[in-house]
Design an enzyme around this catalytic site. Structure first.
Site, mmCIF file in Angstrom:
data_model
loop_
_atom_site.group_PDB
_atom_site.id
_atom_site.type_symbol
_atom_site.label_atom_id
_atom_site.label_comp_id
_atom_site.label_asym_id
_atom_site.label_seq_id
_atom_site.Cartn_x
_atom_site.Cartn_y
_atom_site.Cartn_z
ATOM 1 N N LYS A 246 0.865 -1.181 0.000
ATOM 2 C CA LYS A 246 0.000 0.000 0.000
ATOM 3 C C LYS A 246 0.905 1.236 0.000
ATOM 4 O O LYS A 246 1.381 1.674 1.033
ATOM 5 C CB LYS A 246 -0.912 0.008 1.235
ATOM 6 C CG LYS A 246 -1.611 1.348 1.536
ATOM 7 C CD LYS A 246 -2.470 1.830 0.390
ATOM 8 C CE LYS A 246 -3.139 3.154 0.752
ATOM 9 N NZ LYS A 246 -2.218 4.317 0.637
ATOM 10 N N GLU B 173 9.255 18.247 14.048
ATOM 11 C CA GLU B 173 9.978 17.928 12.821
ATOM 12 C C GLU B 173 9.487 18.846 11.696
ATOM 13 O O GLU B 173 8.313 18.820 11.334
ATOM 14 C CB GLU B 173 9.736 16.462 12.466
ATOM 15 C CG GLU B 173 10.593 15.920 11.357
ATOM 16 C CD GLU B 173 10.371 14.431 11.156
ATOM 17 O OE1 GLU B 173 11.272 13.783 10.600
ATOM 18 O OE2 GLU B 173 9.310 13.913 11.555
#
Length: 476
Positions: A172, A379
Site C-alpha cells: 500500500k 519535525e
C-alpha cells in the site's frame, strides 16, 4: 497523462474504479492516475496472498532468492525510468532518485542472501530421551504500508525480507507517490513472481489499512510514517495481537563539538539536512554547535548552503527540489516565521520561491535559535537548518535527548574517547559519527522511544518476518 492500475492475484485490476490524480510538485501538473481502491480491493489482495502462502513458503530459500535477484537486476537495468518516475511524482532531484534506485535494489540483493541464513537451533537437552530444536517459519501474509518520500527504498526494505522469508505481500504506497510502486510491481511481473505473491493496492488509506489491520489472514504489518499513525496502528493491532514493525517520526540532533573538523562537519550537515529538501526521517533537524566554533561554523555552513541550486528535479543541476505539497510548504514557512518572531536570525534563505504551482522553499539557515521555537520541538520536514549555541558536552546531550523521538542523531568530533562517551548517552537507534549519510542495506535501521518498533535492514531485518517454533522430540 497515463492511467495506471493496481495488481491483485496476478492480474492488473481497478480499471472500473474511480481514480485519484498523481501531481508533480514541481509544477502542479497531473502526471497520471491510479485506481481509488478500498476495503473490497484490499480483501481481494489478502485472499490472493493467503492462497499463495503455502506454495511460496514451501520453496527453498535459494529459489526465493532467485526471484529477488532477478528483481534487483531489473531495477538496475531500468534505473533511469524508475528515477524519472520518482522525480516526477515527488520532486526528488534526479541524482538523488538514481541513488535511491540503487539503494532500493541493494535491499533485494542483501535479503536474497540473508534468506539463506535463517538458521534453526539444536539445544542440549536436560533429559537423555529428548532432543530439543528450534525451527524457523515465515510469519504469514504481510501488509507493507509505505510513505511518499522514499517510494522505492521503503518498499524494497520491507518486501525484500518478507519475500525472502516466505511471506506473500500486499503493498500500500502513499497516495502522493504510488507510481514508483506501480513500476516496481511491473518489474515483479517481469521477474516472474508467482500469482498472489506480490500484490499492489492503491486508494483510500483508511479503508485499505483498516482491512489490513482487521483481517485475521494478515499476520504482520510493516509501516513507515508518522508517529501519530503508528500509535493508531498499535491500538488497532491489539484485538488480534497482530505483529508490527514501525519506523516512525524523527527529530534528529546534530552535535558539532569544538574539536570537530569544520570542513568535514559542514559537508556532513549539508548532506544530512538538505537531502530530499529536508524531507527525510533521519535528516538533521536541530544543529547544536559549541560556542568556541559557533560563528565560524555558521559562516562556513551558510556559504555552502548558498551554493545549493533549487529547481525542478528533472534538471540535472538541481540540488534541492520542491516540497511534496502545499501543506508541507506552509508548515516550513510557519516554523521559520515562528523562529524569527522569537528572536532567531535568518542567515540565508527564509522565504518561499515563487514558481507557478511549484512548492519551493529556499534553503534556509537560522542562527541564535532557542529551545522555545517550534522548529526545535517539531519535525519541520523541509530545507531549514536551525543552529543553536551550546557550551558543554552535557548541555548538547541533554538538548539532543529532549524529545520523544529517538531515530537518528549525528556527532562531529575528532576525539575518539569524547565521541564514544557522547554517543553512549544518546537515546537514538542510529548515530552518524562524522558521517551525515549512515544508511545502508546491511545495517539495522530503526529508532528508540516514539520513533518505532523493530529494525529494518541488516540481519535483524529478517527477524520481523520469522517465527521461532520450539520442538521437543521424545526419542525413547
Amino acid at each position: 497523462m497515463k492511467k495506471y492500475l493496481m495488481y491483485v492475484d496476478g492480474e492488473w485490476a481497478g480499471n472500473e474504479l474511480d481514480t485519484m490524480d498523481v501531481v508533480n510538485p514541481a509544477n502542479g501538473e497531473v502526471i497520471g492516475t491510479v485506481p481509488y481502491g478500498g476495503k473490497k480491493e484490499a480483501q481481494a489482495a489478502i485472499e490472493a496472498a493467503d492462497r499463495a502462502f503455502s506454495s511460496w513458503s514451501s520453496l527453498t530459500a535459494y529459489e526465493r532468492a532467485g526471484y529477488l535477484k532477478k528483481l534487483q537486476e531489473l531495477m538496475l537495468e531500468n534505473e533511469e525510468e524508475l528515477a524519472e518516475t520518482m522525480t516526477l511524482e515527488m520532486g526528488k532531484p534526479m541524482k538523488e532518485s538514481r541513488g535511491e534506485v540503487r539503494y532500493a535494489a541493494s535491499f533485494l540483493e542483501w535479503f536474497a542472501e540473508e534468506g539463506k541464513r535463517v538458521y534453526g537451533e539444536t539445544i542440549p537437552s536436560h533429559l537423555g530421551g529428548k532432543r530439543l530444536q528450534v525451527w524457523k517459519k515465515p510469519v504469514g501474509v504481510v501488509g507493507a504500508i509505505t510513505p511518499w518520500n522514499f517510494p522505492a527504498a521503503m518498499l524494497t526494505r520491507k518486501i525484500g525480507p518478507a519475500l525472502a522469508a516466505g511471506c506473500p505481500v500486499i503493498m500500500k504506497p502513499s497516495r502522493e507517490s504510488p507510481l514508483t510502486a506501480v513500476k516496481l510491481t511491473e518489474l515483479c511481473v517481469e521477474a516472474g513472481f508467482p500469482k498472489g505473491v506480490v500484490n499492489l493496492v492503491t486508494g483510500s488509506s483508511s479503508q485499505i489499512a483498516g482491512e489490513l489491520m482487521q483481517n485475521e489472514k494478515v499476520r504482520k504489518i510493516t509501516f513507515t510514517g508518522s508517529t501519530e499513525i503508528g500509535k493508531q496502528l498499535i491500538r488497532q493491532s491489539a484485538d488480534q495481537v497482530k505483529k508490527l514493525s514501525l519506523e516512525l517520526g524523527g527529530h534528529a540532533p546534530m552535535l558539532v563539538m569544538d574539536d570537530a573538523d569544520l570542513d568535514k562537519a559542514v559537508k556532513g550537515v549539508v548532506a544530512s539536512k538538505f537531502r530530499n529538501a529536508g524531507q527525510t526521517c533521519i535528516c538533521g533537524n536541530r544543529i547544536f554547535v559549541q560556542s568556541g566554533i559557533y560563528d565560524e561554523f555558521v559562516q562556513k555552513f551558510s556559504e555552502e548552503v548558498q551554493k545549493l541550486k533549487v529547481g525542478d528535479g528533472l534538471d540535472e543541476e538541481t540540488d534541492i527540489g520542491p516540497l511534496i505539497n502545499k501543506d508541507g510548504l506552509e508548515k516550513v514557512a510557519r516554523h521559520v516565521e515562528d523562529a524569527a518572531r522569537k528572536g532567531a536570525k535568518v542567515v540565508t534563505g527564509g522565504k518561499p520561491i515563487t514558481v507557478k504551482n511549484g512548492m519551493y522553499y529556499t534553503p534556509t539557515v537560522m542562527s541564535e535559535v532557542s529551545e522555545d521555537m517550534i522548529l526545535m520541538k517539531e519535525e519541520t520536514f523541509g530545507p531549514v537548518a536551525p543552529i543553536m549555541k551550546v557550551e558543554t558536552d552535557e548541555e548538547a546531550v541533554r538538548l539532543a535527548n529532549q524529545t520523544p523521538y529517538g531515530l537518528a542523531a549525528y556527532v562531529f568530533s575528532e576525539n575518539v574517547a569524547r565521541g564514544m562517551k557522547i554517543i553512549e548517552q544518546l537515546d537514538y537507534g542510529i548515530v552518524g559519527w562524522n558521517d551525515g549519510a549512515p544508511s545502508a542495506a546491511q545495517v539495522p535501521f530503526g529508532g528508540m522511544k516514539e520513533s518505532g518498533i523493530g529494525r529494518e535492514g541488516g540481519h535483524e531485518g529478517m527477524d520481523a518476518f520469522i517465527e521461532s517454533q520450539y520442538v521437543s522430540i521424545g526419542i525413547d
